[in-house]
Design a protein around this motif. Structure first.
Motif, PDB file in Angstrom:
ATOM      1  N   GLY A  88      45.591  72.771  14.246  1.00 23.98           N
ATOM      2  CA  GLY A  88      44.752  73.554  15.176  1.00 23.98           C
ATOM      3  C   GLY A  88      45.752  74.595  15.559  1.00 23.98           C
ATOM      4  N   MET A  89      45.791  75.296  16.563  1.00 23.66           N
ATOM      5  CA  MET A  89      46.468  76.350  17.223  1.00 23.66           C
ATOM      6  C   MET A  89      47.799  76.354  16.707  1.00 23.66           C
ATOM      7  SD  MET A  89      46.761  78.229  21.016  1.00 23.66           S
ATOM      8  CE  MET A  89      44.823  78.112  20.940  1.00 23.66           C
ATOM      9  N   GLY A  90      48.488  77.314  16.203  1.00 21.00           N
ATOM     10  CA  GLY A  90      49.697  77.281  15.607  1.00 21.00           C
ATOM     11  C   GLY A  90      50.130  76.879  14.197  1.00 21.00           C
ATOM     12  N   SER A  91      49.122  76.262  13.591  1.00 18.72           N
ATOM     13  CA  SER A  91      49.284  75.748  12.223  1.00 18.72           C
ATOM     14  C   SER A  91      48.781  76.768  11.233  1.00 18.72           C
ATOM     15  CB  SER A  91      48.182  74.658  11.974  1.00 18.72           C
ATOM     16  OG  SER A  91      46.812  75.028  11.839  1.00 18.72           O
ATOM     17  N   TRP A  92      48.879  76.364  10.091  1.00 18.89           N
ATOM     18  CA  TRP A  92      48.537  77.410   8.782  1.00 18.89           C
ATOM     19  C   TRP A  92      47.205  77.839   8.996  1.00 18.89           C
ATOM     20  CZ3 TRP A  92      51.247  79.996   5.109  1.00 18.89           C
ATOM     21  CH2 TRP A  92      50.637  80.313   4.058  1.00 18.89           C
TER      22      TRP A  92
END
Length: 366
Positions: free
Chosen positions: A322-326
């Motif tokens: 989710g948030m902050g991932s690729w």
């Protein structure tokens, strides 16, 4: 760069194939000798069982998506006795629902192969679950569908598989027709992504298809055991004989996808963490058989050396959270087109690698 997950629950890497060995394949049909009417009836029955099992949470779809996240993502450091390095390890190397399916399939095959090791409830794949039970779903004379308990724990379920003379377990992956998001985006949320299932092979090429229902219980439990997981058998039917997966093809596809996405990341100039991730996965893939780049997780012990390297690489390469991932990036113009392509290619290659590696634990080891 703007977060595409603004307003959504952060970090749902954890909670939340059908021809064996191919992530692109559609569902395996039953025996061809069945009439069209019988086939239609069977698929309607399967759909009814699946709908009943997944609808039993009593939550709306929105509540299910936003509420089903596990405790905060954990990342720790551990020494590698094989390389003398310090490496990052994760409690949830892939989507948590998929992680449990991987571990459970391997644990089943290890038990059926004569391994006395029992399912470890404190293993990361099971640690956050208050309960893991197994049920069948049957229609009573009044037309209502009911759940009947088969086993209250994974160990008891595996014992029941011995009684059924089960041959082994495999993962299957089918498309999700009801998924509004791209699969690699949806996999960040509980229940999202492809239509994964655990398939049990019985004598006579009979297949049982089991799918999981994850329900959030006490969401602030002090021991982090917030999940109640129920596996339901939604279909029992004939299938084709098991074919050993093509480990070499899956490995080649994953290597190509990793090289391409690493090249893209390097040209962006600010994605060092992801570059390190892709290079770590390539290192796992290139390790000599029997000498893995990093210590193998316990459930991987049943795998042949090449399959273990492949699964370890696939898990290391998983960046679809989710948030902050690729997934949580956006580009413009030609860069965005390439980003979408290399991301989709890696997602498909990882799924193919997981299928090939895990299903290698069923039958003779390649």
């Amino acid at each position: 760069m703007i977060s595409v997950f603004i307003g959504m629950k952060p970090e749902t890497i954890a909670p939340g194939f059908t021809a064996i060995g191919s992530p692109r394949a559609a569902k395996v049909s039953a025996a061809a000798c069945r009439s069209a009417a019988a086939m239609a009836s069977r698929f309607a029955s399967v759909a009814a069982r699946k709908s009943l099992l997944l609808a039993a949470t009593g939550e709306s779809d929105d509540e299910a998506v936003t509420a089903r996240y596990i405790p905060s993502f954990r990342c720790t450091l551990s020494p590698s006795p094989l390389r003398g390095e310090t490496v990052k390890t994760r409690d949830w190397p892939v989507n948590g629902e998929l992680f449990q399916l991987i571990a459970l399939a391997c644990d089943v095959n290890a038990a059926l192969a004569g391994n006395k090791l029992r399912v470890a409830p404190d293993h990361a794949a099971y640690r956050f679950c208050r309960s893991i039970s197994f049920v069948t779903l049957e229609e009573n004379p009044s037309g209502e569908w009911q759940e009947s308990i088969v086993a209250a724990t994974p160990d008891l379920w595996i014992e029941s598989l011995f009684e059924e003379r089960a041959v082994g377990a495999a993962l299957t992956l089918g498309p999700r027709d009801d998924e509004p998001l791209a699969e690699r985006i949806a996999t960040a949320f509980a229940g999202g992504g492809g239509d994964w299932a655990l398939e049990i092979e019985l004598p006579g090429n009979i297949r049982q298809k089991w799918i999981a229902r994850w329900e959030a219980g006490e969401r602030h439990a002090s021991d982090d055991k917030i999940w109640r997981v129920t596996y339901g058998c939604i279909d029992t039917s004939p299938g084709p004989p098991h074919q050993p997966p093509d480990l070499a093809a899956a490995s080649d596809e994953l290597e190509r996808a990793l090289v391409a996405i690493r090249s893209f990341a390097k040209r962006q100039g600010h994605l060092d963490n992801f570059i390190d991730t892709f290079e770590t996965a390539l290192k796992c893939l290139a390790a000599p058989p029997g000498r893995p780049a990093y210590p193998l997780d316990s459930y991987m012990q049943i795998l042949a050396p090449r399959a273990a390297n492949l699964l370890q690489a696939a898990e290391c390469a998983w960046v679809f959270g989710g948030m902050g991932s690729w997934n949580d990036m956006g580009f413009e113009g030609a860069a965005d087109i390439e980003y979408q392509r290399v991301s989709d290619d890696l997602y498909v290659a990882i799924n193919g690698a997981i299928l090939a590696a895990v299903n290698n634990s069923l039958g003779p080891k390649a």
